[in-house]
Design an enzyme around this catalytic site. Structure first.
Site, PDB file in Angstrom:
ATOM      1  N   ARG A  50       0.848  -1.196   0.000  1.00  0.00           N
ATOM      2  CA  ARG A  50       0.000   0.000   0.000  1.00  0.00           C
ATOM      3  C   ARG A  50       0.878   1.238   0.000  1.00  0.00           C
ATOM      4  NH1 ARG A  50      -3.086  -0.424   5.673  1.00  0.00           N
ATOM      5  NH2 ARG A  50      -3.348  -2.575   5.018  1.00  0.00           N
ATOM      6  N   ASP A  52       1.202   5.228   0.478  1.00  0.00           N
ATOM      7  CA  ASP A  52       0.441   6.180   1.274  1.00  0.00           C
ATOM      8  C   ASP A  52      -0.334   7.145   0.387  1.00  0.00           C
ATOM      9  OD1 ASP A  52       1.645   5.104   3.540  1.00  0.00           O
ATOM     10  OD2 ASP A  52       3.272   6.579   3.525  1.00  0.00           O
ATOM     11  N   ARG A 199       9.692   7.631   4.279  1.00  0.00           N
ATOM     12  CA  ARG A 199       9.397   9.023   4.624  1.00  0.00           C
ATOM     13  C   ARG A 199      10.003   9.393   5.984  1.00  0.00           C
ATOM     14  NH1 ARG A 199       3.131   9.510   4.197  1.00  0.00           N
ATOM     15  NH2 ARG A 199       3.614  11.598   5.023  1.00  0.00           N
TER      16      ARG A 199
END
Length: 250
Positions: A50, A52, A199
């Site tokens: 997945r 973001d 991130r």
């Protein structure tokens, strides 16, 4: 039932990530909607992971199973004619039944783009960069060396996903030129990544580039296994999933 592997690119700006969400627009949802115009009952699409909300892809991988009578549909052309303009099928191929876009994966590459000029950011690049301003690249590269190899990256995992282990192996963190003189690309390659790990790593490296942290601080954060010890998460728009690796390609 033949299994079809898709390699996808998308601009994630207007999506709540890849994975289906009850009320939000997602890449998986758009794929299944397009397939629903080809099948009476649209198949479930499985992604390699997945991404973001707001994160982009140049090499996301997904798969689905189709009935025998649909095996020879020209999937790339057909899906691209039905998908919105911000999603594109780069490649479609029939794969073995035991292939799984997520569980067969052995590694991923992400790239994060920084905009390093204070005075302005080009409007057409805002959707694809973190406008962070000037940073010390040498300091960032020195700190990045601490993160290479096998570590418990608990301190760089955001809450929301249950995993069996938070140990991952990073084999590359490297700096590359961007598409113009004000952009710098940071490439991250690992056997797997935790939730928002890239991130969080980027947020940490930028803190180092701003002189707020050094290599010893990064070692301390790693050893703490505590997310609250690390700097804030970098914004999503600078991040792109570049590629997913499978055994045949290692």
């Amino acid at each position: 039932m033949p299994r079809i592997k898709l390699t996808l690119a998308y601009d994630g700006t207007d999506y709540s990530g890849f994975q289906l969400q009850p009320r939000d627009r997602t890449v998986q949802g758009e794929l299944e909607r397009a397939l629903g115009r080809i099948f009476d009952q649209p198949p479930r699409v499985h992604g390699s992971g997945r991404t973001d909300s707001g994160v982009h892809a140049m090499g996301q991988v997904a798969h689905f199973d189709c009935p025998d009578d649909k095996a020879h549909v020209p999937w790339q052309r057909s899906l691209n004619s039905l998908l919105p303009d911000d999603v594109c099928v780069l490649k479609a191929e029939v794969v073995d039944d035991d292939f799984h876009s997520r569980f067969s994966a052995r590694g991923k590459v992400y790239e994060y783009v920084l905009w390093t000029k204070y005075e302005f950011c080009l409007p057409h690049r805002r959707r694809f960069v973190w406008d962070c301003g000037p940073v010390d690249f040498d300091a960032m590269e020195e700190a990045a060396q601490v993160l290479l190899g096998e570590h418990d990256f608990s301190a760089f995992q955001n809450v929301g996903t249950v995993v069996n282990s938070t140990v991952r192996t990073i084999t590359e963190i490297s700096r590359h030129p961007g598409v113009n003189e004000h952009e710098v690309v940071w490439r991250f390659k690992a056997n797997s990544f935790l939730k928002q790990m890239v991130r969080n790593l980027m947020g940490c490296l930028v803190a180092c580039g701003r002189g707020r942290l050094g290599p010893d601080d990064v070692r301390r954060i790693l050893a703490s296994k505590d997310r609250s010890e690390a700097p804030p998460t970098a914004p999503p728009q600078g991040l792109t999933l570049i590629s997913v690796f499978y055994p045949d390609y290692l």
